[in-house]
Write a protein that holds these residues in place. Structure first.
Motif, PDB file in Angstrom:
ATOM      1  N   PHE A   1      17.826  -2.097   8.044  1.00 48.50           N
ATOM      2  CA  PHE A   1      17.906  -0.650   7.857  1.00 48.50           C
ATOM      3  C   PHE A   1      18.048  -0.217   6.402  1.00 48.50           C
ATOM      4  O   PHE A   1      18.265   0.945   6.136  1.00 48.50           O
ATOM      5  N   TYR A   2      17.943  -1.177   5.459  1.00 47.08           N
ATOM      6  CA  TYR A   2      18.091  -0.767   4.061  1.00 47.08           C
ATOM      7  C   TYR A   2      16.783  -0.165   3.568  1.00 47.08           C
ATOM      8  O   TYR A   2      15.714  -0.757   3.700  1.00 47.08           O
ATOM      9  N   GLN A   3      16.868   1.032   3.011  1.00 40.27           N
ATOM     10  CA  GLN A   3      15.692   1.662   2.415  1.00 40.27           C
ATOM     11  C   GLN A   3      16.050   2.090   1.001  1.00 40.27           C
ATOM     12  O   GLN A   3      16.901   2.950   0.801  1.00 40.27           O
ATOM     13  N   GLY A   4      15.420   1.432   0.035  1.00 42.36           N
ATOM     14  CA  GLY A   4      15.745   1.744  -1.358  1.00 42.36           C
ATOM     15  C   GLY A   4      15.070   3.032  -1.779  1.00 42.36           C
ATOM     16  O   GLY A   4      15.671   3.891  -2.428  1.00 42.36           O
ATOM     17  N   ASP A   5      13.808   3.181  -1.400  1.00 38.59           N
ATOM     18  CA  ASP A   5      13.033   4.348  -1.819  1.00 38.59           C
ATOM     19  C   ASP A   5      13.028   5.361  -0.685  1.00 38.59           C
ATOM     20  O   ASP A   5      12.241   5.265   0.244  1.00 38.59           O
TER      21      ASP A   5
ATOM     22  N   PHE B   1       0.833  -1.219   0.000  1.00 38.12           N
ATOM     23  CA  PHE B   1       0.000   0.000   0.000  1.00 38.12           C
ATOM     24  C   PHE B   1       0.862   1.261   0.000  1.00 38.12           C
ATOM     25  O   PHE B   1       0.529   2.256  -0.630  1.00 38.12           O
ATOM     26  N   LYS B   2       1.997   1.183   0.717  1.00 40.67           N
ATOM     27  CA  LYS B   2       2.867   2.362   0.826  1.00 40.67           C
ATOM     28  C   LYS B   2       3.451   2.752  -0.532  1.00 40.67           C
ATOM     29  O   LYS B   2       3.571   3.919  -0.862  1.00 40.67           O
ATOM     30  N   PHE B   3       3.834   1.727  -1.325  1.00 43.67           N
ATOM     31  CA  PHE B   3       4.537   2.030  -2.584  1.00 43.67           C
ATOM     32  C   PHE B   3       3.595   2.077  -3.792  1.00 43.67           C
ATOM     33  O   PHE B   3       4.052   2.159  -4.922  1.00 43.67           O
TER      34      PHE B   3
ATOM     35  N   GLY C   1       7.709  -0.165  -7.982  1.00 45.70           N
ATOM     36  CA  GLY C   1       8.692  -1.209  -8.297  1.00 45.70           C
ATOM     37  C   GLY C   1      10.080  -0.840  -7.791  1.00 45.70           C
ATOM     38  O   GLY C   1      10.260   0.183  -7.123  1.00 45.70           O
ATOM     39  N   MET C   2      11.035  -1.686  -8.106  1.00 46.99           N
ATOM     40  CA  MET C   2      12.410  -1.378  -7.659  1.00 46.99           C
ATOM     41  C   MET C   2      13.412  -1.937  -8.654  1.00 46.99           C
ATOM     42  O   MET C   2      13.112  -2.882  -9.397  1.00 46.99           O
ATOM     43  N   SER C   3      14.609  -1.343  -8.656  1.00 49.35           N
ATOM     44  CA  SER C   3      15.656  -1.810  -9.577  1.00 49.35           C
ATOM     45  C   SER C   3      16.264  -3.094  -9.017  1.00 49.35           C
ATOM     46  O   SER C   3      16.094  -3.405  -7.832  1.00 49.35           O
TER      47      SER C   3
ATOM     48  N   GLY D   1       5.657  -2.372 -10.907  1.00 51.32           N
ATOM     49  CA  GLY D   1       5.091  -3.049  -9.730  1.00 51.32           C
ATOM     50  C   GLY D   1       5.969  -4.173  -9.211  1.00 51.32           C
ATOM     51  O   GLY D   1       7.027  -4.471  -9.763  1.00 51.32           O
ATOM     52  N   THR D   2       5.494  -4.764  -8.121  1.00 51.56           N
ATOM     53  CA  THR D   2       6.305  -5.758  -7.413  1.00 51.56           C
ATOM     54  C   THR D   2       5.441  -6.933  -6.984  1.00 51.56           C
ATOM     55  O   THR D   2       4.273  -6.751  -6.630  1.00 51.56           O
ATOM     56  N   THR D   3       6.031  -8.138  -7.008  1.00 48.55           N
ATOM     57  CA  THR D   3       5.349  -9.313  -6.443  1.00 48.55           C
ATOM     58  C   THR D   3       6.268  -9.996  -5.435  1.00 48.55           C
ATOM     59  O   THR D   3       7.410 -10.324  -5.765  1.00 48.55           O
TER      60      THR D   3
ATOM     61  N   LEU E   1      11.337  -5.802   6.054  1.00 47.87           N
ATOM     62  CA  LEU E   1      11.647  -6.995   5.263  1.00 47.87           C
ATOM     63  C   LEU E   1      12.727  -7.861   5.912  1.00 47.87           C
ATOM     64  O   LEU E   1      12.770  -9.070   5.680  1.00 47.87           O
ATOM     65  N   ALA E   2      13.590  -7.234   6.749  1.00 42.45           N
ATOM     66  CA  ALA E   2      14.580  -8.034   7.487  1.00 42.45           C
ATOM     67  C   ALA E   2      13.832  -8.970   8.445  1.00 42.45           C
ATOM     68  O   ALA E   2      14.166 -10.152   8.586  1.00 42.45           O
ATOM     69  N   LEU E   3      12.770  -8.424   9.080  1.00 43.08           N
ATOM     70  CA  LEU E   3      11.933  -9.234   9.980  1.00 43.08           C
ATOM     71  C   LEU E   3      11.222 -10.345   9.208  1.00 43.08           C
ATOM     72  O   LEU E   3      11.196 -11.503   9.651  1.00 43.08           O
TER      73      LEU E   3
HETATM   74  P1  ADP Z   1      10.757   0.226   4.808  1.00 45.35           P
HETATM   75  O1  ADP Z   1       9.517  -0.117   4.064  1.00 45.35           O
HETATM   76  O2  ADP Z   1      10.503   0.566   6.210  1.00 45.35           O
HETATM   77  O3  ADP Z   1      11.631   1.210   4.107  1.00 45.35           O
HETATM   78  P2  ADP Z   1      11.367  -2.525   4.365  1.00 45.35           P
HETATM   79  O4  ADP Z   1      12.418  -3.400   4.969  1.00 45.35           O
HETATM   80  O5  ADP Z   1       9.956  -2.940   4.538  1.00 45.35           O
HETATM   81  O6  ADP Z   1      11.631  -1.091   4.941  1.00 45.35           O
HETATM   82  O7  ADP Z   1      11.679  -2.355   2.823  1.00 45.35           O
HETATM   83  C1  ADP Z   1      13.002  -2.080   2.378  1.00 45.35           C
HETATM   84  C2  ADP Z   1      12.979  -1.435   1.008  1.00 45.35           C
HETATM   85  O8  ADP Z   1      12.472  -2.371   0.045  1.00 45.35           O
HETATM   86  C3  ADP Z   1      12.066  -0.230   0.901  1.00 45.35           C
HETATM   87  O9  ADP Z   1      12.711   0.958   1.336  1.00 45.35           O
HETATM   88  C4  ADP Z   1      11.769  -0.185  -0.608  1.00 45.35           C
HETATM   89  O10 ADP Z   1      12.837   0.440  -1.306  1.00 45.35           O
HETATM   90  C5  ADP Z   1      11.791  -1.662  -0.997  1.00 45.35           C
HETATM   91  N1  ADP Z   1      10.405  -2.209  -1.093  1.00 45.35           N
HETATM   92  C6  ADP Z   1       9.801  -3.039  -0.233  1.00 45.35           C
HETATM   93  N2  ADP Z   1       8.563  -3.370  -0.646  1.00 45.35           N
HETATM   94  C7  ADP Z   1       8.376  -2.729  -1.815  1.00 45.35           C
HETATM   95  C8  ADP Z   1       7.292  -2.643  -2.761  1.00 45.35           C
HETATM   96  N3  ADP Z   1       6.156  -3.310  -2.579  1.00 45.35           N
HETATM   97  N4  ADP Z   1       7.478  -1.875  -3.863  1.00 45.35           N
HETATM   98  C9  ADP Z   1       8.615  -1.207  -4.077  1.00 45.35           C
HETATM   99  N5  ADP Z   1       9.683  -1.233  -3.241  1.00 45.35           N
HETATM  100  C10 ADP Z   1       9.573  -1.973  -2.114  1.00 45.35           C
END
Ligand code: ADP
Length: 366
Positions: A308-312, A265-267, A295-297, A347-349, A324-326
């Motif tokens: 603590f990894y945050q891509g976006d 929902f967040k992304f 989505g993500m690269s 998008g992402t699955t 996601l680590a949890l």
């Molecule tokens: P957070 O959501 O708190 O940043 P998460 O561990 O849940 O931390 O996710 C790590 C990273 O994975 C996010 O910062 C984002 O870049 C990527 N990510 C996770 N779920 C999605 C998604 N559904 N769509 C796009 N990117 C995602």
């Protein structure tokens, strides 16, 4: 080893050797004299006192000389094959005790030691490698936690100061108070996640296994986001197989679904779609959570399960990179599998496989 002067040690060793040689030489000389006197009796040879004294002196000197040569050879052998590796090992251990885990001991020649020292050296090198990895993780973890704490604390401090201003309108007061409570909630969420992760990583967790309907649990978790999908007009698409039971810890698994849904929902932008499907294979219940979000690269995808990894970073305020680590840790504990497929901008699955309750798929195969 410490405290005694090396010269004293050498003198002591020489003293021991001299006493030992004299004793051995004396015993051998006595034995030989006895042997010669018995022999001379039985062969009826007459020996003079001078003959016996000379033979005894020669034997005594010979024994001392031969022992000395063997001792020198043995000392050189020991120096090369025992003392040198032991010195390297104790120096390395001392440096590790001082917190330096970069030390590596060179493998020494195996001459005369059957390679036993090399086995110990390899173990110590391996231990140093592991310890330096753990040390890096620990320092990275502390750096990350402090960094993540700083932002909400700064927000709370700033808005707290602003709240002290006199003659503030009600709207402003409510806005600032909300900023303080949001920041404190973020801090509390992060602490809760750190504690959960710490518990999952450091304790021997034996999940409480109960057999339950996975479809029902997924629906319950998804319904918690009803408000979100209604306000953001996100379409929900579900395809849930009936009567799929798993034997697992329901509380731990709900952590997985909640994190995957909250990310989906967040992304996902307003008007997007979030889909949930539950199907089965012989062994596994297969859950897919799909979104039509940003989505993500591949580069981001390779790191998402790290702490603590945050891509976006544009959504950084809504998370802390621990979700996601949890998820990964729980799936590992359940001996399940997790995979991600994502296309940037499309998008992402996330696919999670959890072992099914045994009797269910056995009955199905009958
Ligand atoms: P957070 O959501 O708190 O940043 P998460 O561990 O849940 O931390 O996710 C790590 C990273 O994975 C996010 O910062 C984002 O870049 C990527 N990510 C996770 N779920 C999605 C998604 N559904 N769509 C796009 N990117 C995602």
């Amino acid at each position: 080893m410490k405290g005694e002067h090396p010269i004293n040690g050498i003198l002591k060793a020489i003293g021991h050797y001299v006493t030992f040689f004299l004793l051995v030489a004396f015993v051998i000389t006595c034995c030989l004299s006895l042997f010669v006197s018995t022999l001379s009796d039985s062969l009826q040879i007459t020996l003079t006192n001078e003959n016996v004294a000379l033979a005894a002196k020669l034997t005594f000197a010979n024994v001392i000389f031969i022992s000395l040569i063997f001792t020198v050879i043995d000392a050189i052998r020991r120096k090369l094959t025992v003392d040198r590796p032991v010195k390297h090992i104790s120096e390395a251990a001392e440096r590790m005790m001082q917190g330096n885990f970069d030390v590596r001991i060179p493998i020494s020649s195996t001459l005369g030691t059957d390679g036993k020292f090399n086995e110990i050296i390899e173990c110590i090198n391996h231990m140093a490698e592991e310890l330096s990895g753990v040390e890096t993780l620990r320092t990275d973890f502390i750096a990350n936690v402090s960094h993540e704490m700083k932002t909400p604390l700064a927000v709370m401090q700033n808005y707290g100061t602003l709240l002290q201003a006199p003659n503030m309108t009600d709207d402003k007061r409510i806005e600032y108070a909300k900023a303080v409570s949001d920041a404190s909630r973020r801090l509390a969420d992060m602490m809760t996640n750190i504690l959960k992760l710490n518990r999952l990583e450091n304790q021997q967790i034996y999940p409480k296994a109960e057999t339950y309907d996975l479809g029902e649990q997924l629906c319950e978790c998804l319904l918690q986001y009803e408000n979100v999908w209604e306000t953001r007009r996100i379409e929900i698409d579900t395809d849930i197989a009936e009567n799929v039971t798993v034997k697992a810890d329901a509380e731990l698994l709900s952590l997985v679904w909640n994190n995957l849904f909250s990310n989906a929902f967040k992304f996902t932008e307003v008007g997007g779609t979030v889909s949930l499907s539950l199907s089965t294979t012989d062994e596994f219940a297969v859950v897919k959570v799909t979104d039509t979000g940003c989505g993500m690269s591949a580069e981001v995808g390779a790191h998402i399960f790290e702490k603590f990894y945050q891509g976006d970073t544009s959504h950084a305020t809504q998370g802390n990179g621990l979700g996601l680590a949890l998820v990964k840790r729980v799936v590992d504990i359940m001996q399940g599998e997790i995979a991600v497929e994502s296309t940037l901008g499309a998008g992402t699955t996330f696919t999670v496989k959890i072992r099914r309750a045994e009797n269910e798929h056995l009955e199905e195969n009958r």
